[in-house]
Motif scaffolding. Structure first.
Motif, PDB file in Angstrom:
ATOM      1  N   ALA A 273      39.638  49.839  36.599  1.00  0.00           N
ATOM      2  CA  ALA A 273      38.292  49.305  36.856  1.00  0.00           C
ATOM      3  C   ALA A 273      37.299  50.393  37.247  1.00  0.00           C
ATOM      4  O   ALA A 273      36.085  50.173  37.196  1.00  0.00           O
ATOM      5  CB  ALA A 273      38.360  48.240  37.944  1.00  0.00           C
TER       6      ALA A 273
ATOM      7  N   LEU B  10      33.040  51.500  33.239  1.00  0.00           N
ATOM      8  CA  LEU B  10      33.220  50.143  33.761  1.00  0.00           C
ATOM      9  C   LEU B  10      32.395  49.902  35.029  1.00  0.00           C
ATOM     10  O   LEU B  10      31.757  48.851  35.153  1.00  0.00           O
ATOM     11  CB  LEU B  10      34.706  49.821  33.975  1.00  0.00           C
TER      12      LEU B  10
ATOM     13  N   ARG C 247      29.338  46.977  35.484  1.00  0.00           N
ATOM     14  CA  ARG C 247      29.191  45.990  36.573  1.00  0.00           C
ATOM     15  C   ARG C 247      27.811  46.095  37.204  1.00  0.00           C
ATOM     16  O   ARG C 247      27.147  45.091  37.471  1.00  0.00           O
ATOM     17  CB  ARG C 247      30.275  46.226  37.647  1.00  0.00           C
TER      18      ARG C 247
ATOM     19  N   ARG D 170      42.857  44.132  29.209  1.00  0.00           N
ATOM     20  CA  ARG D 170      42.518  44.650  30.543  1.00  0.00           C
ATOM     21  C   ARG D 170      41.025  44.959  30.656  1.00  0.00           C
ATOM     22  O   ARG D 170      40.362  44.557  31.620  1.00  0.00           O
ATOM     23  CB  ARG D 170      43.304  45.941  30.833  1.00  0.00           C
TER      24      ARG D 170
ATOM     25  N   HIS E 252      38.378  42.591  32.506  1.00  0.00           N
ATOM     26  CA  HIS E 252      37.640  43.083  33.666  1.00  0.00           C
ATOM     27  C   HIS E 252      36.141  42.800  33.520  1.00  0.00           C
ATOM     28  O   HIS E 252      35.482  42.391  34.477  1.00  0.00           O
ATOM     29  CB  HIS E 252      37.879  44.578  33.869  1.00  0.00           C
TER      30      HIS E 252
ATOM     31  N   GLU F 134      35.639  39.112  34.182  1.00  0.00           N
ATOM     32  CA  GLU F 134      35.798  38.801  35.613  1.00  0.00           C
ATOM     33  C   GLU F 134      34.586  39.271  36.405  1.00  0.00           C
ATOM     34  O   GLU F 134      34.231  38.680  37.421  1.00  0.00           O
ATOM     35  CB  GLU F 134      37.047  39.489  36.173  1.00  0.00           C
ATOM     36  N   SER F 135      33.956  40.332  35.944  1.00  0.00           N
ATOM     37  CA  SER F 135      32.805  40.835  36.694  1.00  0.00           C
ATOM     38  C   SER F 135      31.559  39.992  36.414  1.00  0.00           C
ATOM     39  O   SER F 135      30.515  40.220  37.034  1.00  0.00           O
ATOM     40  CB  SER F 135      32.567  42.322  36.405  1.00  0.00           C
TER      41      SER F 135
END
Lengths: 345, 231
Positions: A122, A127, A131, A191, A195, A198-199
């Motif tokens: 992450a 990445l 976010r 993955r 991620h 999920e963010s």
């Protein structure tokens, strides 16, 4: 009812298979324009590595034209960078260029599995920036508009991080090795894509343009590519779009069987034939040629091309590829007008 | 020892079939046998290897073959070419040309370009391959340096083809007689005309067909040149 829905509602409902009128006009791939960049005074080469600049640039197509999404990033290097490749943003070029990979890391199957298990993933590559950029968009636009992102499909990502020619030959010569390699690649994608979702991104496109039938046979798609794409679909949560450009008529039923919420096709594939092949229940986004419609033609031609997509029953008006930044503003406006005026209740 | 016609026919058939079926060993053995005979390898290259590649092109157009098959056939062809080219007595020296070829900056795809290059290699052209992701000025620089007859530009994506008109303008300004051929998935006849190129292939994703058409275009260019020279 329809009138009070936000752009986000409209896109999310369309992706869930509901009929939305007018059909939403959005993209799961890049759509930043020079009009937007100029308004901000940003150079395209500079927006890829700066969360604020990326977020602001991404919002402009919605803000200027009412385009019903915000999509980040703009390049195809996000996962490859996480996997150790080096990106070239062409910072010194006076040309408007999309970043490319200048150094490939050529990971083995075992190395891919290790990357997929990396507890620090992450914090790798961009990445954290992705976010941060999402937070900036939400802070400004809240839930008015759907925010999408994308990853490359297993085969296409393979071509990004290692020699494509080698992969193409192996797909033919060593199918078992390729199945393993793409399975491991699918784990990495799950993955990274997982991620991002999920963010807080609203939807995700999986871009597998390397496996179009202009390049690979339908037989190889079914045997070698589809299993990995199916794994990615199973592993990702939230609305997933499978995007393959070029001619996909012969494989569209196999694409549908991979288990995505929606399929995205380009103008080389006939919408009518695609619909006949997969039936009314599959969400199909498409299918105009963005360069021809938004850059080279005039506004009336753009209007007509979009009206045709609507008439042929797309569930969302969606470009076959990234919108090339120098798209004419009047053509984008004509596109938005065509969607409003020609969608039947 | 010179071969009889039956032996020649057998080896030509093996060279062609070896390419069509990507059978490297078949190509290698036939090529070595041909060279050992001491005969000129010109026919073996054109009526054997290239005939096989033409069949691959036909299968590609018919969508029986795809890019992997084409790449493997190209590997087989190069095996034969490497063995036989040093033994070829060059003829038609007047119809060879010089080509500068490359994929434009921003684009790292070179498979289509390499297939096109192969056809130029086979046809005996003098090829300067600039590779991929080539800065636009490099094309002009190389053209001027080599005084090439032709410059070939490749781009795989809409997002990378925009460099082409700039290269074309640069070269045409300095050397209006240089022919410029462009190719790649997003290139259509309309785009070629708009960009000021001298030619392209209709089905741009079909790299081999594109290559064959380029060769035809080149032959026509050369015929014109020879006609002008009064030959």
């Amino acid at each position: 009812m329809t009138q009070t829905m936000t752009a986000r509602d409209r896109v999310m409902r369309a992706l869930a298979g509901e009929k939305v009128t007018p059909v939403p006009c959005f993209s799961g791939v890049g759509n930043v324009t020079s009009a937007g960049l100029d308004k901000l005074g940003y150079r395209f080469a500079n927006v890829h590595n700066n969360a604020k600049m990326m977020a602001e640039s991404a919002m402009t197509t919605y803000e200027l034209f009412g385009y019903e999404c915000v999509v980040m990033p703009f390049d195809l290097c996000l996962e490859a960078e996480i996997m150790g490749c080096k990106m070239n943003p062409y910072a010194d070029s006076s040309e408007l260029l999309y970043p490319t990979i200048k150094e490939k890391s050529t990971p083995t199957t075992e190395q891919l599995r290790a990357i997929a298990r990396d507890p620090e993933l992450a914090n790798k590559g961009r990445l954290p920036l992705m976010r941060e950029a999402l937070k900036i968009v939400r802070a400004k636009l809240g839930n008015q508009v759907a925010v999408g992102t994308y990853v490359l499909g297993p085969f296409t990502l393979g071509g990004q991080v290692s020699e494509l020619e080698h992969l193409l030959k192996n797909a033919f010569k060593k199918p078992d090795e390729m199945l393993e390699y793409l399975d491991a690649m699918a784990e990495v994608i799950i993955r990274i894509g997982g991620h991002l979702m999920e963010s807080g991104y609203d939807y995700i496109s999986v871009r597998e343009m390397g496996a179009t039938t202009d390049v690979l046979s339908p037989r190889v798609f079914k045997k070698i590519i589809a299993p990995a794409l199916t794994k990615v679909a199973k592993g990702l949560k939230g609305p997933r779009i499978l995007h393959i450009c070029g001619q996909v008529g012969p494989i569209i039923a196999d694409m549908a069987a991979c288990g995505y919420d929606a399929l995205s096709i380009d103008s080389k594939t006939s919408m009518k034939a695609a619909r006949e092949a997969v039936g009314p229940g599959v969400v199909i986004l498409g299918n105009f040629n963005p360069f021809a419609v938004l850059n080279t033609g005039d506004a009336q031609q753009a209007y007509n091309a979009i009206a045709q997509c609507v008439r042929e029953g797309v569930n969302g008006v969606h470009p076959g590829c990234d919108i090339w930044p120098t798209a004419k503003p009047e053509n984008i406006q004509a596109m938005m007008r065509a969607v409003r005026e020609t969608s039947a209740d | 020892m010179a071969m009889d016609e039956a032996k020649k026919k057998e080896l030509l058939q093996k060279l062609a079939q070896g390419v069509t079926e990507f059978d490297d060993d078949m190509v290698r053995e036939a090529a070595e046998e041909w060279v050992a005979s001491g005969d000129d390898t010109y026919d073996a290259i054109f009526d054997g290897l290239v005939a096989g590649m033409e069949e691959v092109g036909r299968l590609f157009s018919a969508q029986e073959y795809f890019v992997p098959e084409m790449l493997m056939a190209a590997d087989s062809l190069y095996i034969g070419l490497d063995i036989m080219k040093p033994h070829m007595i060059q003829r038609y020296t007047g119809v060879r040309g010089t080509v500068v070829i490359g994929t434009v900056q921003g684009d790292v795809h070179d498979i289509g370009k390499n297939i096109v290059k192969m056809m130029f290699d086979v046809a005996g052209f003098n090829v300067f391959d600039l590779g991929r992701d080539v800065p636009l000025e490099e094309f002009l620089k190389k053209q001027l340096e080599t005084n090439s007859d032709i410059v070939c530009l490749s781009a795989m994506m809409t997002t990378t083809m925009m460099g082409m008109p700039k290269v074309i303008a640069m070269i045409k300004e300095k050397n209006p007689n240089c022919k410029i051929l462009i190719g790649g998935a997003p290139i259509t006849d309309d785009v070629a005309v708009k960009f000021g190129a001298d030619g392209t292939a209709r089905d741009a994703s079909n790299a081999l067909e594109e290559a064959v058409k380029m060769i035809v275009a080149l032959k026509n260019i050369q015929k014109e040149a020879m006609a002008k020279a009064g030959k």
